[in-house]
Design an enzyme around this catalytic site. Structure first.
Site, mmCIF file in Angstrom:
data_model
loop_
_atom_site.group_PDB
_atom_site.id
_atom_site.type_symbol
_atom_site.label_atom_id
_atom_site.label_comp_id
_atom_site.label_asym_id
_atom_site.label_seq_id
_atom_site.Cartn_x
_atom_site.Cartn_y
_atom_site.Cartn_z
ATOM 1 C CB SER A 115 130.247 24.746 48.329
ATOM 2 O OG SER A 115 129.133 25.164 49.107
ATOM 3 C CG HIS A 136 134.099 25.052 45.520
ATOM 4 N ND1 HIS A 136 133.774 23.728 45.708
ATOM 5 C CD2 HIS A 136 134.009 25.643 46.746
ATOM 6 C CE1 HIS A 136 133.501 23.523 46.982
ATOM 7 N NE2 HIS A 136 133.644 24.663 47.629
ATOM 8 C CD GLU A 148 134.330 20.936 42.875
ATOM 9 O OE1 GLU A 148 133.970 19.773 42.677
ATOM 10 O OE2 GLU A 148 133.933 21.611 43.847
ATOM 11 C CG ASN A 186 130.403 20.563 48.960
ATOM 12 O OD1 ASN A 186 130.874 20.132 50.007
ATOM 13 N ND2 ASN A 186 130.624 21.783 48.538
#
Length: 281
Positions: A115, A136, A148, A186
């Site tokens: 992440s 991800h 992702e 993130n």
């Protein structure tokens, strides 16, 4: 497609499940048999719930029949795509990819579910950076639409096409971004969670009030502190440290309260207590 997943925890089991639902031939690995069995139970329970709700194509038994469970990395030698979903630690991941780079067939693509850790660095460790990419998934994997997709510096167009096609076959929507600390998800989410934790530390409001304000005022489905407990406070801390180190800006400095709670073992749902208390299953 011959698909592999390393790590039979919540994320890895979910990735293996959706791959099997897409009719891929799946191998799921963990370091100990007890972790493998936990992953098997996680997938079985999830498939049963989907079947009860009429949201599963085929039977749970048919899907489970496409997953092979193992503790031997040699079983990944013939895989076309291998996704790593282990602890969020760059050293541990790099060591794993060095081994996989020697085991998996030369044409096989290696992907990380990290992440926040740099894809370029992990790709270099694998010895096949052109065949390396970030993939991800969001938690819980069977329900969340997004994947992702993060290209490293040397990721080839062919590798990206392979992963984008695989994600779509798994019923996901892949969105691409470049290899910067935290990527997009993130880099935006974790500072918000960190700031909510800072608000608790400074006595701005209670966790319940902070979560309520963000849910009712911003229409978030889950408050940031509830989400932090769901993710795991240790994982939140690890991601904030990657952001702080990689971007060099103190706005990404982890809240002292976050660090203190992790030191105390208050990790959220998985430990039974974080910003809230949870009944053990």
């Amino acid at each position: 497609m011959r698909f592999g997943v390393i790590g039979a925890g919540q994320m890895g089991a979910g990735i293996a499940q959706v791959a099997a639902q897409a009719e891929f031939d799946v191998v799921l690995h963990d370091v100990e048999q007890r972790f493998v069995e936990r992953g098997r139970a996680t997938i079985s329970g999830s498939l049963a719930k989907l079947h009860e709700k009429g949201r599963l194509t085929g039977t749970p038994e048919e899907v489970m029949g496409r997953v092979r469970f193992t503790t031997d990395l040699a079983d990944f030698a013939d895989r076309d795509l291998v996704v790593e979903a282990i602890v969020e630690n760059e050293g541990v991941k790099s060591d794993l990819f060095r081994r996989l780079g020697e085991i998996v067939q030369p044409g096989g693509v290696l992907a990380s579910n990290t992440s926040s850790i740099p894809i370029t660095s992990l790709g270099a460790a694998s010895g096949r950076p052109e065949k390396f990419i970030g993939m991800h998934f969001m938690n819980p994997v069977p329900l969340m639409q997004l994947v992702e997709v993060i290209r490293g510096y040397s990721t080839s167009d062919e590798t990206a096409r392979t992963v984008l096609e695989a994600a779509r076959r798994m019923g996901k929507t892949p969105l691409e971004c470049n290899d910067f600390p935290g990527f997009v998800s993130n880099r935006v989410l974790m500072p918000m969670i960190n700031e909510a934790i800072q608000c608790v530390m400074e006595g701005v409001a209670t966790p319940e009030a902070i979560d309520g304000i963000m849910k009712m005022g911003m229409n978030h489905p889950m408050g940031p502190l509830t989400l932090a407990d769901f993710i795991g406070l240790d994982t939140c801390l690890a991601i904030m440290e990657v952001l702080h180190r990689g971007l060099g800006d103190d706005k990404y400095r982890p809240s002292p309260l976050l660090r203190k709670m992790v030191q105390a073992g208050l990790l959220g749902r998985k430990s039974g207590r974080g910003f809230y208390e949870y009944q053990s299953k």
